[in-house]
Scaffold this motif. Structure first.
Motif, PDB file in Angstrom:
ATOM      1  N   TRP A 235     -28.385  48.646 -10.537  1.00 18.69           N
ATOM      2  CA  TRP A 235     -28.431  47.200 -10.660  1.00 18.69           C
ATOM      3  C   TRP A 235     -28.797  46.820 -12.086  1.00 18.69           C
ATOM      4  O   TRP A 235     -29.530  47.532 -12.765  1.00 18.69           O
ATOM      5  N   ARG A 236     -28.267  45.678 -12.530  1.00 19.62           N
ATOM      6  CA  ARG A 236     -28.692  45.076 -13.786  1.00 19.62           C
ATOM      7  C   ARG A 236     -29.159  43.660 -13.509  1.00 19.62           C
ATOM      8  O   ARG A 236     -28.677  43.000 -12.589  1.00 19.62           O
ATOM      9  N   PHE A 237     -30.062  43.210 -14.342  1.00 17.79           N
ATOM     10  CA  PHE A 237     -30.616  41.874 -14.172  1.00 17.79           C
ATOM     11  C   PHE A 237     -30.100  40.987 -15.287  1.00 17.79           C
ATOM     12  O   PHE A 237     -30.231  41.319 -16.465  1.00 17.79           O
ATOM     13  N   GLY A 238     -29.488  39.879 -14.933  1.00 16.81           N
ATOM     14  CA  GLY A 238     -28.939  38.977 -15.923  1.00 16.81           C
ATOM     15  C   GLY A 238     -29.589  37.619 -15.871  1.00 16.81           C
ATOM     16  O   GLY A 238     -30.075  37.199 -14.820  1.00 16.81           O
ATOM     17  N   ALA A 258     -30.112  36.971 -11.969  1.00 13.39           N
ATOM     18  CA  ALA A 258     -29.007  37.435 -11.137  1.00 13.39           C
ATOM     19  C   ALA A 258     -29.214  38.925 -10.888  1.00 13.39           C
ATOM     20  O   ALA A 258     -29.611  39.670 -11.790  1.00 13.39           O
ATOM     21  N   LEU A 259     -28.942  39.366  -9.671  1.00 12.83           N
ATOM     22  CA  LEU A 259     -29.084  40.761  -9.277  1.00 12.83           C
ATOM     23  C   LEU A 259     -27.675  41.330  -9.151  1.00 12.83           C
ATOM     24  O   LEU A 259     -26.983  41.093  -8.163  1.00 12.83           O
ATOM     25  N   VAL A 299     -26.513  28.988  -6.580  1.00 16.39           N
ATOM     26  CA  VAL A 299     -27.975  29.026  -6.489  1.00 16.39           C
ATOM     27  C   VAL A 299     -28.438  30.057  -5.461  1.00 16.39           C
ATOM     28  O   VAL A 299     -29.543  30.592  -5.567  1.00 16.39           O
ATOM     29  N   ASN A 300     -27.593  30.345  -4.483  1.00 16.81           N
ATOM     30  CA  ASN A 300     -27.957  31.352  -3.484  1.00 16.81           C
ATOM     31  C   ASN A 300     -27.895  32.773  -4.049  1.00 16.81           C
ATOM     32  O   ASN A 300     -28.263  33.729  -3.367  1.00 16.81           O
ATOM     33  N   GLN A 301     -27.425  32.914  -5.299  1.00 18.75           N
ATOM     34  CA  GLN A 301     -27.379  34.213  -5.962  1.00 18.75           C
ATOM     35  C   GLN A 301     -28.548  34.397  -6.933  1.00 18.75           C
ATOM     36  O   GLN A 301     -28.586  35.373  -7.679  1.00 18.75           O
ATOM     37  N   GLY A 302     -29.496  33.460  -6.898  1.00 19.04           N
ATOM     38  CA  GLY A 302     -30.652  33.546  -7.783  1.00 19.04           C
ATOM     39  C   GLY A 302     -31.839  34.197  -7.091  1.00 19.04           C
ATOM     40  O   GLY A 302     -32.107  33.938  -5.914  1.00 19.04           O
ATOM     41  N   TRP A 303     -32.554  35.037  -7.838  1.00 23.95           N
ATOM     42  CA  TRP A 303     -33.693  35.762  -7.288  1.00 23.95           C
ATOM     43  C   TRP A 303     -34.891  35.662  -8.229  1.00 23.95           C
ATOM     44  O   TRP A 303     -34.729  35.636  -9.454  1.00 23.95           O
ATOM     45  N   GLN A 304     -36.062  35.610  -7.639  1.00 18.57           N
ATOM     46  CA  GLN A 304     -37.301  35.685  -8.401  1.00 18.57           C
ATOM     47  C   GLN A 304     -38.019  36.979  -8.037  1.00 18.57           C
ATOM     48  O   GLN A 304     -37.997  37.406  -6.879  1.00 18.57           O
TER      49      GLN A 304
END
Length: 358
Positions: A235-238, A258-259, A299-304
């Motif tokens: 995985w990469r974080f963008g 983004a995951l 927005v449903n593809q955003g992660w904290q």
């Protein structure tokens, strides 16, 4: 959701696990290479360098050994200058590059041969033009290893005009290069190693399992499985709003990431493919699968990434549903779901940075 551990303390603890660009320089001095010209000097004799035969009576394609110079009669020293283009990471985690000649704008090609030596050829998507730069800690040099064949670039002698060819990787000094910067191109550098820092998401409850895309297609499930060679466990974080702007790691707290799962590609060997998301149709429902979808900045593809009360672990919180990623078993290809936060171990994950070098 309450944060049960000190964010500041957690960031300090995590920083030892997540390499920063500055920490990568001792391992890989070419941390930022695009936009610069380099000479490839031989470890065995730094006065000898790799060049393209630039004489009037040649095809300007033959790669050979020659003493370093600013000019050689009518031949400019530009024939000894190369751009090293970061292209991605191999399934084994090594950094891969293309090596392009400055004056002839062609790429070093492991399948191009002529006049008894390796040649350059028009740059294409061929894997024969992809090279692994493998550091040699004992000399500070690098091997240039063909991604296509697994063989290393080697000189048959260190005399002017000597040919270069491919040979099994060995301790031969004529296989190792020192990379020396000789100036910039005037074009902004476009890629850095930080862009290619990949991670495993390791389940705390099931430590032998990592989070992976079951397939790179819209609607494919996110699962836990045993780690395996290749791209799809990575995985990469963008930055959430700029797809091409990658980080050396996730930002903890309120920042949204983004995951991005990876798949094999031509130039970027493990390249971002799709984003983990929560489907809108079951956004508010617990125990629903997390799935892959083309990254459209939904927005449903955003992660904290919220620190766990247990040092070294995080909770992954979807910014729309407010639910967390949850692993659901020790079996292979077990579906990962969203769930209401409980703080349980199966909702905790370790961000394991994958090695930049073997």
């Amino acid at each position: 959701m309450r944060v049960f551990a000190s964010l500041t303390l957690f960031v300090c603890q995590l920083s030892a696990q997540v390499p920063t660009p500055a920490e990568l320089f001792p391992l890989f001095p070419l941390s930022f290479v695009s936009g610069q010209w380099f000479r490839l000097e031989f470890v065995a004799d730094r006065s000898k360098t790799l060049e393209v035969d630039g004489s009037w009576f040649s095809a300007n394609t033959r790669v050979q050994v020659y003493r370093g110079y600013g000019s050689n009669g009518a031949v400019s020293g530009d024939v000894q200058q190369w751009m090293i283009l970061l292209t991605g990471r191999t399934p084994q985690g090594e950094i891969a590059v293309r090596v392009a000649s400055k004056p002839f704008t062609k790429c070093l090609d492991s399948l191009a041969n002529g006049s008894g030596s390796l040649n350059i050829a028009p740059c294409t998507a061929s894997p024969s033009q992809v090279w692994v730069m493998r550091p040699d800690p004992s000399t500070g040099g690098f091997w240039l290893i063909s991604f296509f064949s697994g063989l290393a670039l080697q000189a048959n002698a260190l005399s002017d005009g000597a040919a270069v060819f491919l040979a099994p990787v060995s301790s031969q000094p004529s296989q190792k290069f020192i990379i020396t910067s000789v100036g910039v191109t005037g074009v902004a550098q476009s890629r850095s190693l930080a862009e290619f820092q990949d991670y495993h998401l390791v389940s705390r409850a099931f430590p032998g399992r990592v989070v992976a895309a079951s397939w790179i297609s819209n609607g494919a499930s996110v699962v836990t499985k045993t780690p395996s060679p290749g791209c799809w466990d990575r995985w990469r974080f963008g930055k959430f709003h700029t797809y091409d702007d990658f980080r050396p790691g996730p930002i903890l707290g309120d920042e949204i990431s983004a995951l991005l799962s990876l798949k094999p590609g031509s130039f970027d060997l493990c390249r971002p493919a799709a984003a983990a998301e929560i489907g809108y149709s079951y956004m508010g429902l617990p125990n629903m699968p997390i799935t892959m979808w083309s990254f459209y900045r939904g927005v449903n593809q955003g992660w904290q990434f919220v620190p766990s009360r247990n040092s070294g672990f995080v909770h992954l919180v979807n910014v729309v549903s407010g639910m967390v990623m949850q692993a659901n078993g020790n079996g292979e290809w077990t579906t990962v779901t969203q769930a209401a936060f409980t703080g349980a171990q199966n909702q905790e994950f370790q961000l394991e940075p994958l090695s930049m070098v073997p």
